[in-house]
Design an enzyme around this catalytic site. Structure first.
Site, PDB file in Angstrom:
ATOM      1  N   CYS A  70      10.520   9.133 -31.871  1.00 51.72           N
ATOM      2  CA  CYS A  70      11.928   9.034 -32.252  1.00 51.72           C
ATOM      3  C   CYS A  70      11.917   8.662 -33.733  1.00 51.72           C
ATOM      4  O   CYS A  70      10.876   8.755 -34.385  1.00 51.72           O
ATOM      5  CB  CYS A  70      12.702   8.037 -31.384  1.00 51.72           C
ATOM      6  SG  CYS A  70      12.242   6.299 -31.538  1.00 51.72           S
ATOM      7  N   GLY A  71      13.027   8.240 -34.273  1.00 55.29           N
ATOM      8  CA  GLY A  71      13.067   7.930 -35.704  1.00 55.29           C
ATOM      9  C   GLY A  71      12.068   6.874 -36.117  1.00 55.29           C
ATOM     10  O   GLY A  71      11.326   7.049 -37.080  1.00 55.29           O
ATOM     11  N   HIS A 138      -9.541  -7.673 -20.421  1.00 56.27           N
ATOM     12  CA  HIS A 138      -8.355  -6.855 -20.684  1.00 56.27           C
ATOM     13  C   HIS A 138      -7.743  -6.364 -19.369  1.00 56.27           C
ATOM     14  O   HIS A 138      -6.522  -6.240 -19.268  1.00 56.27           O
ATOM     15  CB  HIS A 138      -8.696  -5.688 -21.603  1.00 56.27           C
ATOM     16  CG  HIS A 138      -9.334  -6.134 -22.881  1.00 56.27           C
ATOM     17  ND1 HIS A 138      -8.678  -6.901 -23.815  1.00 56.27           N
ATOM     18  CD2 HIS A 138     -10.588  -5.952 -23.357  1.00 56.27           C
ATOM     19  CE1 HIS A 138      -9.486  -7.163 -24.825  1.00 56.27           C
ATOM     20  NE2 HIS A 138     -10.653  -6.595 -24.563  1.00 56.27           N
TER      21      HIS A 138
END
Length: 157
Positions: A70-71, A138
């Site tokens: 997106c932007g 993790h």
């Protein structure tokens, strides 16, 4: 193309469209199998719709890794992370590209179409795809993230 190459589902809103197109073409040239879920122009659309399309395609087994644009990359990463099983990471340098996979086992990477260049997005996608999840400590953290998705869970203390 190697048979072990990740299948990529890619999507964007209108602001990410130009970079999506450039990145898609480069990844296809690299031999990656791609599913493009849109958008297909710079006409204004809502980015949550494309985050959902990428996530649904991943859940349906149509791809292994998602790419959203997106932007700024922020909106699609927020929207994608609302969907159970999605771990979307906003990528903005070499380290985040590698660690998103190695430490966070991200299955969607997000870029800001107005923030990064075609070369950066391509390099960072390749770094992400070449990394492997390290597991260990993790994995415990990924399990904790998954637990947050349980109904009624607003976190743990």
């Amino acid at each position: 193309m190697e048979s072990s190459q990740s299948r990529i589902v890619i999507g964007s809103d209108h602001a990410g469209y130009p970079l999506k197109e450039a990145l898609r073409k480069r990844l296809e040239k690299d031999g990656y199998p791609l599913l493009d879920v849109g958008t297909f122009s710079e006409e204004s659309v809502d980015y949550p719709d494309y985050a959902e399309k990428v996530a649904r395609a991943l859940h349906a087994g149509e791809g292994d890794i998602g790419i959203l644009l997106c932007g700024t990359g922020i909106g699609v990463s927020i929207a994608a992370n609302k969907i159970k099983g999605i771990r979307a990471a906003l990528i903005y340098n070499d380290e985040t590209a590698s660690l998103a996979h190695r430490h966070n086992n991200a299955n969607v990477i997000c870029f800001g179409g107005r923030e990064v260049s075609e070369d950066q997005a391509h390099t960072w996608t390749r770094l992400f795809l070449s990394a492997s999840f390290e597991g260990g400590r993790h994995q415990r953290r990924i399990d904790e993230i998954s637990a947050l998705e349980s109904p009624g869970n607003i976190g743990h203390s």
